[in-house]
Write a protein that holds these residues in place. Sequence first.
Motif, short mmCIF file in Angstrom:
data_model
loop_
_atom_site.label_atom_id
_atom_site.label_comp_id
_atom_site.label_asym_id
_atom_site.label_seq_id
_atom_site.Cartn_x
_atom_site.Cartn_y
_atom_site.Cartn_z
N GLY A 147 -5.29 -7.18 -5.77
CA GLY A 147 -6.01 -5.91 -6.20
C GLY A 147 -4.87 -4.91 -6.56
N LEU A 148 -5.42 -3.92 -6.78
CA LEU A 148 -4.71 -2.56 -7.39
C LEU A 148 -4.65 -1.41 -6.32
CD1 LEU A 148 -4.07 -1.65 -10.20
CD2 LEU A 148 -5.82 -0.22 -10.24
N VAL A 149 -3.29 -1.19 -6.13
CA VAL A 149 -3.01 0.11 -5.19
C VAL A 149 -2.50 1.24 -6.18
CG1 VAL A 149 -1.29 0.74 -3.39
CG2 VAL A 149 -2.32 -1.73 -3.49
N VAL A 150 -3.13 2.40 -5.80
CA VAL A 150 -3.01 3.47 -6.57
C VAL A 150 -2.11 4.65 -5.82
CG1 VAL A 150 -3.61 4.99 -8.07
CG2 VAL A 150 -4.84 3.08 -8.23
N ASP A 151 -0.97 4.90 -5.94
CA ASP A 151 -0.01 5.88 -5.19
C ASP A 151 -0.48 7.21 -5.90
OD1 ASP A 151 1.08 3.99 -3.52
OD2 ASP A 151 2.75 3.84 -4.45
N PHE A 152 -0.62 8.13 -5.12
CA PHE A 152 -0.64 9.56 -5.22
C PHE A 152 -1.71 9.90 -6.45
CE2 PHE A 152 3.73 8.79 -3.97
CZ PHE A 152 3.64 9.81 -2.99
N PRO A 153 -2.83 9.21 -6.11
CA PRO A 153 -4.04 9.33 -7.18
C PRO A 153 -4.37 10.68 -7.50
CG PRO A 153 -4.96 8.95 -4.96
CD PRO A 153 -3.46 9.06 -4.86
N ASN A 154 -4.20 11.86 -7.00
CA ASN A 154 -4.36 13.29 -7.39
C ASN A 154 -3.47 13.86 -8.14
OD1 ASN A 154 -7.09 12.91 -6.09
ND2 ASN A 154 -5.96 12.87 -3.99
N SER A 155 -2.42 13.26 -8.45
CA SER A 155 -1.23 13.79 -8.97
C SER A 155 -1.05 13.28 -10.61
CB SER A 155 0.39 13.55 -8.32
OG SER A 155 1.22 13.97 -9.04
N THR A 156 -1.04 14.20 -11.38
CA THR A 156 -0.89 13.51 -12.73
C THR A 156 0.32 12.99 -13.04
OG1 THR A 156 -2.38 15.44 -13.70
CG2 THR A 156 -0.86 14.35 -15.44
N ARG A 157 1.53 13.53 -12.57
CA ARG A 157 2.72 13.05 -12.70
C ARG A 157 3.15 11.91 -11.93
NH1 ARG A 157 7.11 17.53 -14.07
NH2 ARG A 157 8.09 15.99 -14.63
N ALA A 158 2.91 11.95 -10.43
CA ALA A 158 3.43 10.99 -9.72
C ALA A 158 2.46 9.64 -9.43
CB ALA A 158 3.37 11.98 -8.11
N LYS A 159 1.11 10.00 -9.97
CA LYS A 159 0.25 8.87 -9.81
C LYS A 159 0.94 7.55 -10.41
CE LYS A 159 -4.34 7.28 -11.32
NZ LYS A 159 -5.50 7.96 -12.11
N LYS A 160 0.90 6.31 -9.70
CA LYS A 160 1.48 5.09 -10.12
C LYS A 160 0.52 3.98 -9.62
CE LYS A 160 5.34 6.44 -12.02
NZ LYS A 160 4.73 7.85 -12.13
N MET A 161 0.24 3.04 -10.59
CA MET A 161 -0.53 1.90 -10.41
C MET A 161 0.19 0.64 -10.00
SD MET A 161 -3.73 2.28 -12.91
CE MET A 161 -4.97 3.32 -12.91
N PHE A 162 0.08 -0.01 -9.21
CA PHE A 162 0.62 -1.33 -8.85
C PHE A 162 -0.20 -2.61 -8.51
CE2 PHE A 162 3.47 1.97 -7.23
CZ PHE A 162 4.62 1.63 -7.78
N LEU A 163 -0.30 -3.43 -9.26
CA LEU A 163 -1.07 -4.54 -9.24
C LEU A 163 -0.48 -5.42 -8.23
CD1 LEU A 163 -3.65 -6.38 -10.07
CD2 LEU A 163 -2.33 -7.28 -11.91
N CYS A 164 -0.90 -5.91 -6.99
CA CYS A 164 -0.51 -6.63 -5.97
C CYS A 164 -1.27 -7.96 -6.03
CB CYS A 164 -0.72 -5.99 -4.71
SG CYS A 164 0.41 -4.41 -4.40
N LEU A 165 -0.36 -9.05 -6.26
CA LEU A 165 -0.94 -10.38 -6.51
C LEU A 165 -0.53 -11.37 -5.18
CD1 LEU A 165 -0.99 -10.98 -10.42
CD2 LEU A 165 -2.76 -9.99 -8.94
N PHE A 166 -1.57 -12.27 -4.81
CA PHE A 166 -1.19 -13.03 -3.93
C PHE A 166 -1.33 -14.55 -4.24
CE2 PHE A 166 -2.20 -9.10 -1.91
CZ PHE A 166 -1.47 -8.81 -0.74
N ALA A 167 -0.33 -15.43 -3.79
CA ALA A 167 -0.55 -16.78 -4.54
C ALA A 167 -0.98 -17.63 -3.20
CB ALA A 167 0.90 -17.36 -5.05
#
Length: 283
Positions: free
Chosen positions: A185-205
Amino acid sequence: MASSRRPEHTAPPEMFYNDEEARKYTSNSRMIAIQMTMSERAIELLALPADTPSYILDIGCGSGLSGEALTEQGHHWVGLDISPSMLDIAMEREVEGDVCQADMGQGVFFKPGTFDGAISISALQWLCNADKKSHHPPKRLYRFFSTLYGALRRGGRAVFQFYPENPSQLELITSQAMRAGFTGGLVVDFPNSTRAKKMFLCLFAGVSNPQLPKALGTESGHGVQTQASFTDSRMRFKNMKGKNVKKSRDWILEKKERRRRQGKGDVRPDSKYTGRKRSGKAF
């Protein structure tokens, strides 16, 4: 960047990251700091065994900045990138990983179970573009994810930091990952910050119902969604092949727009009710 235009709208990656852009990218101290921070976070999300070197695939490795973060943490790595200019700089910098030129949309061709994990920084969204007549984004995404799944050991993770352009693009990417067998799934760091917000798709095999890592900067999230998970239940996307889910709002809007282009005069105007289930009502 001075321009707000997305790089993937400018030119194909092997052309956009030419000699000039590659050197600018690698000499900009701000870009280097951002790249290293995102790389370190992606490695953290891999949750690799402590004090044990792992063998990692770096997808879209560029000039080797993300690989440098892997080396600093004691891991061995192989890097893939489509830009020869970026790879030339990686060689000049004498990175410790092995690097090679490859188009990830054509697949990741390694022996099954070769890698303990994979990371990718700012590269995945490029697969959503059709830069050539032969490019079909859903097929390229599926080929990439299915071959990556095979190259990972069972239980291995792949973490992608990326910039989806819109929700449809995000759904396209996750649906093809699911078709290939991944959970996560998707992990969203710092979702309330325009500049610091980053999306990470974490996949498991080969992991059913995995536990997603906690997002950063969410202590006072005020209800902002910071995780979106999916499992190995893939019925919804079984026949999707990159298209909008039938009868969904996006599917209906797309169909209405197509009818308008065909000159059909009986198409109802779009509204907030479009796509909602209403007894006896047509769209």
